[in-house]
Write an enzyme that holds these catalytic residues in place. Structure first.
Site, PDB file in Angstrom:
ATOM      1  N   GLU A 183      39.797  44.611  39.533  1.00  0.00           N
ATOM      2  CA  GLU A 183      41.045  44.657  38.762  1.00  0.00           C
ATOM      3  C   GLU A 183      41.415  43.320  38.106  1.00  0.00           C
ATOM      4  O   GLU A 183      42.253  43.290  37.220  1.00  0.00           O
ATOM      5  CB  GLU A 183      42.210  45.150  39.631  1.00  0.00           C
ATOM      6  N   ASN A 184      40.768  42.225  38.567  1.00  0.00           N
ATOM      7  CA  ASN A 184      41.019  40.918  37.939  1.00  0.00           C
ATOM      8  C   ASN A 184      39.766  40.368  37.271  1.00  0.00           C
ATOM      9  O   ASN A 184      39.623  39.154  37.117  1.00  0.00           O
ATOM     10  CB  ASN A 184      41.485  39.904  38.996  1.00  0.00           C
ATOM     11  N   HIS A 213      44.608  48.754  48.286  1.00  0.00           N
ATOM     12  CA  HIS A 213      45.012  47.551  47.566  1.00  0.00           C
ATOM     13  C   HIS A 213      46.495  47.325  47.834  1.00  0.00           C
ATOM     14  O   HIS A 213      47.359  47.973  47.230  1.00  0.00           O
ATOM     15  CB  HIS A 213      44.737  47.765  46.078  1.00  0.00           C
ATOM     16  N   HIS A 252      43.479  38.332  48.166  1.00  0.00           N
ATOM     17  CA  HIS A 252      42.472  37.327  47.807  1.00  0.00           C
ATOM     18  C   HIS A 252      42.126  36.380  48.968  1.00  0.00           C
ATOM     19  O   HIS A 252      41.476  35.369  48.745  1.00  0.00           O
ATOM     20  CB  HIS A 252      42.899  36.491  46.591  1.00  0.00           C
ATOM     21  N   ASN A 288      46.982  46.928  41.313  1.00  0.00           N
ATOM     22  CA  ASN A 288      48.222  46.809  40.545  1.00  0.00           C
ATOM     23  C   ASN A 288      48.018  46.302  39.117  1.00  0.00           C
ATOM     24  O   ASN A 288      48.899  46.444  38.277  1.00  0.00           O
ATOM     25  CB  ASN A 288      49.220  45.898  41.277  1.00  0.00           C
ATOM     26  N   HIS A 289      46.844  45.708  38.828  1.00  0.00           N
ATOM     27  CA  HIS A 289      46.579  45.239  37.459  1.00  0.00           C
ATOM     28  C   HIS A 289      45.715  46.213  36.652  1.00  0.00           C
ATOM     29  O   HIS A 289      45.195  45.845  35.595  1.00  0.00           O
ATOM     30  CB  HIS A 289      45.892  43.867  37.481  1.00  0.00           C
ATOM     31  N   HIS A 330      43.547  42.801  47.508  1.00  0.00           N
ATOM     32  CA  HIS A 330      44.728  42.309  46.786  1.00  0.00           C
ATOM     33  C   HIS A 330      45.180  40.907  47.154  1.00  0.00           C
ATOM     34  O   HIS A 330      45.592  40.149  46.282  1.00  0.00           O
ATOM     35  CB  HIS A 330      45.930  43.265  46.880  1.00  0.00           C
ATOM     36  N   ASP A 371      38.159  41.361  45.383  1.00  0.00           N
ATOM     37  CA  ASP A 371      38.688  41.066  44.046  1.00  0.00           C
ATOM     38  C   ASP A 371      37.918  39.972  43.290  1.00  0.00           C
ATOM     39  O   ASP A 371      38.003  38.790  43.646  1.00  0.00           O
ATOM     40  CB  ASP A 371      40.153  40.642  44.134  1.00  0.00           C
TER      41      ASP A 371
HETATM   42 FE   FE2 Z   1      46.089  43.112  43.040  1.00  0.00          FE
END
Ligand code: FE2
Length: 254
Positions: free
Chosen positions: A39-40, A148, A175, A67-68, A173, A8
């Protein structure tokens, strides 16, 4: 073939750090393919067309999410167009985007599947049934799964569920890089979480004072990215592209 998977990426500064270091990493590990969970990647959460393109222009071949994935509305059109920027496969088919991709390398192909966990996360299709459905459609020997997910148990269960059927199950996910990389069943590379690409002196990439204050008071406060030394977390895997067998998985933290 050697494949690098990077965990991530948090914010645009971390994307820039990855862009700077990636050519050296690819050379060092003789990597033919680079997959990044993006995703981030956008400042202020989520992923945008700008950050997705930035990662692809930095030498990344496939961007996965989680999820993002739908935080930014402007990504919808990008997901629609792109075959190499994925959203989790266990969203319903009518939702924009693709949950897996197959890359053609001439005499062989590599599939990348993006799945979202459902334990302590969104209530989507069961990822175990979802991946079974996808595997029926794929003929590639080399298959990399980005799972994830939040729960270690769900990730380890997925690793064992897919052992011998895919080349790698890589958790994202949380991190935080875990130290449990292994080859399951003599076939499938596995790690519970490949970790984060961001500022190490932080709470998951966010300013630690903000998160501590949030934990102390419960009062919501706007998240800001931490400043300081950047790290890149990931794994490099050696996979026989003819058989799909992963013979080594090694953590990257630099
Ligand atoms: Fe996530």
């Amino acid at each position: 073939m050697n494949i690098i998977f990077i965990g991530d990426v948090v914010g645009q500064k971390s994307c820039a750090n990855l862009r700077e270091k990636l050519p050296k990493l690819k050379k060092q590990y003789d990597a033919k393919l680079v997959i990044v969970n993006g995703e981030n990647s956008a400042d202020g959460n989520g992923i945008t067309p700008v950050t997705a393109k930035y990662l692809l222009d930095s030498g990344v071949d496939v961007v996965t999410t989680g999820n993002h994935c739908f935080r930014r509305k402007e990504m919808d059109a990008f997901y629609e167009e792109s075959d190499i920027v994925l959203r989790p496969a266990n969203y319903p088919d009518e939702v924009v985007g693709k949950g897996f991709t197959v890359l053609d390398f001439g005499s062989y192909s590599v599939a990348v599947i993006n799945l979202l966990g459902t334990v302590y996360m969104q209530n989507l299709e069961n990822p175990f049934y979802c991946v079974d459905r996808i595997l029926e459609k794929i003929s590639s020997k080399t298959i990399i799964v980005d799972f994830h997910a939040e729960a270690t148990s769900e990730k380890r269960a997925m690793g064992h569920y897919l052992a011998g059927r895919v080349s790698a199950v890589l958790g994202t996910h949380t991190h935080v890089q875990t130290a449990d990389e292994e080859i399951l069943g003599g076939y499938t590379g596995y790690i519970t979480d490949v970790g984060m690409t961001g500022v190490i002196d932080s709470v998951l990439g966010i300013r630690k004072d903000i998160i501590i204050n949030n934990m102390l008071t419960g009062y919501p406060q706007r998240y800001e990215y931490a400043q300081g030394e950047q790290i890149i977390c990931g794994v490099v895997m050696e996979i026989n592209e003819r058989t799909g067998v992963c013979s080594s998985i090694e953590r990257i933290r630099c």
